[in-house]
Design an enzyme around this catalytic site. Sequence first.
Site, PDB file in Angstrom:
ATOM      1  N   ASN A  13       1.070  -1.194   0.492  1.00  0.00           N
ATOM      2  CA  ASN A  13       0.110  -0.037  -0.064  1.00  0.00           C
ATOM      3  C   ASN A  13       0.408   1.108   0.490  1.00  0.00           C
ATOM      4  OD1 ASN A  13      -1.959  -2.383   1.751  1.00  0.00           O
ATOM      5  ND2 ASN A  13      -3.318  -1.124   0.099  1.00  0.00           N
ATOM      6  N   GLU A  41      -0.587   0.192  -4.262  1.00  0.00           N
ATOM      7  CA  GLU A  41      -1.860  -0.325  -4.398  1.00  0.00           C
ATOM      8  C   GLU A  41      -1.481   0.818  -3.606  1.00  0.00           C
ATOM      9  OE1 GLU A  41      -3.455  -2.935  -1.836  1.00  0.00           O
ATOM     10  OE2 GLU A  41      -2.010  -4.828  -2.392  1.00  0.00           O
ATOM     11  N   ASP A  72      -6.391  -0.193  -5.872  1.00  0.00           N
ATOM     12  CA  ASP A  72      -6.934  -0.712  -4.187  1.00  0.00           C
ATOM     13  C   ASP A  72      -8.575  -0.271  -3.858  1.00  0.00           C
ATOM     14  OD1 ASP A  72      -6.570  -2.756  -1.976  1.00  0.00           O
ATOM     15  OD2 ASP A  72      -6.097  -1.559  -1.377  1.00  0.00           O
ATOM     16  N   GLU A 129     -10.906  -9.091  -3.682  1.00  0.00           N
ATOM     17  CA  GLU A 129     -11.482  -8.626  -2.390  1.00  0.00           C
ATOM     18  C   GLU A 129     -11.875  -9.398  -1.908  1.00  0.00           C
ATOM     19  OE1 GLU A 129      -7.876  -5.438  -1.011  1.00  0.00           O
ATOM     20  OE2 GLU A 129     -10.064  -4.412  -1.786  1.00  0.00           O
TER      21      GLU A 129
END
Lengths: 169, 50
Positions: A13, A41, A72, A129
């Site tokens: 991230n 991300e 994301d 996800e």
Amino acid sequence: MVAAAPELPVFANVHPDELVQRFIATGDDPLFSHKHDVYSEITESVPFSHFEQCLAVLRDIQASGRVHLVIDDLGAGYSNLMRIVDLHPAFVKLDMQLVRDIDKKPRQQALVKSIVHMCTDQGARVVAEGIETRSELHAVMDAGVQFGQGYLLAKPGFPIPPVTWPEKA
Amino acid sequence: MAAPPRDKSALPNRDMRRQTLDAFTLAVGPGGIYVVFQPIVDLATRESFA
């Protein structure tokens, strides 16, 4: 480096604020020291305060060749689809809100199928996800999603947990 | 088992990335965040992609 998974790319991230500060593009950031591809991300649920500035930094990061962009949590926040056009992401990760109970909601599955089609047209692969049931796994695969993440397949942990493919899936 | 809610106010930063990429060990980063890994699975091959 990354002895626990020497042959694997890593997704990490990056907060938009780090792009505004620009130090992530200086070359000494840990992102650039990994031996394999790194997927950075950018969470879609956090608005970019200075989008044009962020876009320039993201272009610099992409120019390194082994650092790729990932949008994301698509579907969790502002859902500005122009981000996919502007950022040229290698991957788009669908938020678990789009995955949860997808097997019970045909309209939701149709939406995901459309998103996958759009992302494919834009050159991005799609990760679902939060897959937690076999029915959700079937539904996202039927919608054309190419990659998955979730407790059904592997729980978060360390060392890197093995993938457990559900029987009869 | 349901996945726990994610805390988006505590996204990994530069130090967290260094811990993640350099050490790849379970570590407590700034703000007490645990570094853990969850495979992304190629649904065609059923193998871990990342």
